[in-house]
Motif scaffolding. Structure first.
Motif, mmCIF file in Angstrom:
data_model
loop_
_atom_site.group_PDB
_atom_site.id
_atom_site.type_symbol
_atom_site.label_atom_id
_atom_site.label_comp_id
_atom_site.label_asym_id
_atom_site.label_seq_id
_atom_site.Cartn_x
_atom_site.Cartn_y
_atom_site.Cartn_z
ATOM 1 N N MET A 205 0.827 -1.203 0.000
ATOM 2 C CA MET A 205 0.000 0.000 0.000
ATOM 3 C C MET A 205 0.861 1.251 0.000
ATOM 4 O O MET A 205 0.568 2.228 -0.700
ATOM 5 C CB MET A 205 -0.945 -0.001 1.199
ATOM 6 N N SER A 206 1.932 1.242 0.793
ATOM 7 C CA SER A 206 2.833 2.396 0.835
ATOM 8 C C SER A 206 3.440 2.674 -0.534
ATOM 9 O O SER A 206 3.486 3.822 -0.999
ATOM 10 C CB SER A 206 3.941 2.133 1.858
ATOM 11 N N LEU A 207 3.889 1.619 -1.220
ATOM 12 C CA LEU A 207 4.490 1.797 -2.543
ATOM 13 C C LEU A 207 3.446 2.206 -3.580
ATOM 14 O O LEU A 207 3.743 2.991 -4.491
ATOM 15 C CB LEU A 207 5.192 0.505 -2.962
ATOM 16 N N LEU A 208 2.235 1.695 -3.444
ATOM 17 C CA LEU A 208 1.166 2.099 -4.351
ATOM 18 C C LEU A 208 0.859 3.585 -4.189
ATOM 19 O O LEU A 208 0.707 4.310 -5.181
ATOM 20 C CB LEU A 208 -0.078 1.265 -4.077
ATOM 21 N N PHE A 209 0.789 4.065 -2.957
ATOM 22 C CA PHE A 209 0.569 5.491 -2.713
ATOM 23 C C PHE A 209 1.716 6.315 -3.291
ATOM 24 O O PHE A 209 1.494 7.379 -3.883
ATOM 25 C CB PHE A 209 0.452 5.763 -1.211
#
Length: 301
Positions: A205-209
């Motif tokens: 999720m962090s990398l997607l954001f």
């Protein structure tokens, strides 16, 4: 999916051969190198010499595909710096990670996960946080060319070729692929998740954001160097400062979640206010691929 306005099917991948070769090279070089350097030779993945080939692998893949596989060249690669006319975007890319780091630390304080004590200005780097911060800000500028390797590959090459004309879908697909490329690092000592599957979920999720933010910066600045600077700041300023202060107390999984919180708010603001879609449809920010597709079928989400 059929575009009702023109009755044409939108391609999921604009150049399947190029994308397939790109992914094969980017993943192949990175994962085989990690296997060789860490598992066989016994090097630490924290060693910059180990990390460097992995970081440049996406750039090598994009170079090979653009030059010899699809022969499409570099017209849409946004290689010029454009510093004078895009200096404010460079400033945002440079200082944005620091603002996100402050927001992550403030979040930890507000929800009472962490509280600064008399030693909070200390650092694992034997430099006070007040002295470490400007050093990391300068390091982000100096090391931006190293992070160009990932941005030239993922954001500059892969993203516009996945779900062309559908910015949210293309960014989501790219972010998930980019995240999966990192997964071996969770098993060889780069991060230490108590529950590896929960940790990978939060990290994804962090990398997607991050990919949403990096794509927005790329499209608005029309220069691959702006997201490269932001990427350097995310790794060297945001992650190192927050990790240095909180990881020893909270652990990597919780710290990753705290890093993801302001990233998610920022990415949500970009998407929910239509800024990502508007950036794609701006005539001065479209790649030739996107421009040709939009002329045929319009732009959607």
């Amino acid at each position: 999916m059929i575009d009702g306005r023109v009755g044409q099917r939108r391609p999921a991948v604009s150049n399947p051969v190029g994308v397939a070769v790109f992914l094969l090279i980017a993943f192949g070089i990175s994962w085989l190198w990690l296997l060789f350097a860490v598992v066989w030779l016994g090097f630490s993945v924290i060693n910059p010499i180990v990390q460097l080939p992995m970081g440049v692998a996406p750039a090598i893949a994009a170079l090979v595909v653009r030059r010899w596989v699809t022969r499409e060249g570099f017209a849409d690669a946004a290689l010029p710096l454009r510093f004078r006319e895009r200096r404010w975007w460079y400033l945002i890319a440079w200082l944005g990670p620091l603002a996100l780091a402050v927001a992550s630390i403030a979040t930890a304080v507000m929800i009472r996960l962490w509280w600064p004590d008399s030693s909070w200005l200390s650092s694992d780097f034997d430099i006070p946080i007040t002295g470490l911060t400007p050093i990391l800000l300068v390091a982000a500028i100096v090391l931006t060319p190293l992070y160009f390797g990932e941005e030239f590959g993922w954001t500059g090459y892969l993203r516009p070729r996945l779900f062309p004309g559908r910015p949210i879908a293309s960014v989501t697909a790219t972010g998930l692929i980019w995240a999966s490329w990192h997964y071996p690092l969770a098993f060889i000592g780069y991060v230490h998740f108590g529950n590896v599957f929960a940790g990978l979920g939060v990290w994804t999720m962090s990398l997607l954001f991050q990919e949403v933010i990096l794509t927005w910066l790329y499209l608005r600045s029309r220069s691959i160097w702006v997201p490269s600077l932001a990427h350097a700041g995310n790794n060297l300023v945001l992650s190192l400062l927050v990790g240095d202060l909180l990881a020893g107390t909270l652990g990597d999984t919780l710290v990753t979640a705290l890093l993801a919180a302001p990233l998610g708010v920022t990415a949500g603001w970009i998407v929910c206010t239509g800024r990502l879609r508007k950036a794609v449809t701006r005539p001065d920010s479209m790649s030739p691929i996107a421009a040709r597709h939009n002329l045929r079928s319009g732009v959607g989400n």
